[in-house]
Design a protein around this motif. Structure first.
Motif, short mmCIF file in Angstrom:
data_model
loop_
_atom_site.label_atom_id
_atom_site.label_comp_id
_atom_site.label_asym_id
_atom_site.label_seq_id
_atom_site.Cartn_x
_atom_site.Cartn_y
_atom_site.Cartn_z
N UNK A 79 5.02 31.48 19.20
CA UNK A 79 4.27 32.57 19.83
C UNK A 79 2.77 32.34 19.88
N UNK A 80 2.24 31.42 19.05
CA UNK A 80 0.81 31.15 19.06
C UNK A 80 0.04 32.25 18.35
N UNK A 81 -1.18 32.49 18.78
CA UNK A 81 -2.02 33.53 18.19
C UNK A 81 -3.25 32.95 17.52
N UNK A 82 -3.87 33.75 16.70
CA UNK A 82 -5.07 33.33 15.98
C UNK A 82 -4.65 32.49 14.79
N UNK A 83 -5.22 31.29 14.66
CA UNK A 83 -4.87 30.36 13.59
C UNK A 83 -6.15 29.65 13.13
N UNK A 84 -6.90 30.25 12.21
CA UNK A 84 -8.15 29.63 11.77
C UNK A 84 -7.91 28.44 10.84
N UNK A 85 -8.91 27.57 10.76
CA UNK A 85 -8.88 26.45 9.82
C UNK A 85 -8.98 27.03 8.41
N UNK A 86 -8.14 26.55 7.47
CA UNK A 86 -8.25 27.05 6.10
C UNK A 86 -9.60 26.68 5.50
N UNK A 87 -10.11 27.50 4.60
CA UNK A 87 -11.42 27.21 4.00
C UNK A 87 -11.38 25.95 3.14
N UNK A 88 -12.53 25.33 2.98
CA UNK A 88 -12.64 24.15 2.13
C UNK A 88 -12.45 24.54 0.68
N UNK A 89 -11.96 23.62 -0.12
CA UNK A 89 -11.77 23.90 -1.54
C UNK A 89 -10.39 24.39 -1.88
N UNK A 90 -9.52 24.56 -0.90
CA UNK A 90 -8.15 24.96 -1.17
C UNK A 90 -7.96 26.44 -1.45
N UNK A 91 -9.02 27.21 -1.55
CA UNK A 91 -8.86 28.64 -1.82
C UNK A 91 -8.59 29.36 -0.51
N UNK A 92 -7.76 30.35 -0.55
CA UNK A 92 -7.45 31.15 0.62
C UNK A 92 -8.41 32.32 0.68
#
Length: 86
Positions: free
Chosen positions: A62-75
């Motif tokens: 379906x797609x949609x908004x998919x941001x790059x995860x933040x650096x450092x592994x924290x969500x």
């Protein structure tokens, strides 16, 4: 290596992408996602994230908004919908 990958992606965006039209099912587009992922996470991890994203970009997703995860592994504090409600 990181600089070379970023230059290749930017070249794709400027030269090939306009001829192919808007086909990405996600926001940001897959090439923009790859630029950001490589810029933020480096060549190896950024390329891995971009490859995983490309594998999800198909007609049955379906797609949609998919941001790059933040650096450092924290969500970040995102909800199930992927929105940041902070």
């Amino acid at each position: 290596m990181k600089t070379l990958l970023l230059l290749l992606l930017r070249g794709y965006q400027l030269l090939l992408s306009p001829m192919l039209g808007q086909n990405c099912r996600f926001y940001p587009s897959c090439s923009s996602y790859a630029l950001e992922a490589i810029g933020l996470h480096g060549a190896a991890k950024g390329s891995w994230l971009a490859a995983k994203r490309l594998c999800r970009c198909h007609p049955w997703h379906e797609g949609g908004v998919d941001p790059v995860p933040p650096a450092g592994g924290s969500q970040s504090s995102t909800t199930a919908c992927g929105c940041n409600h902070s």
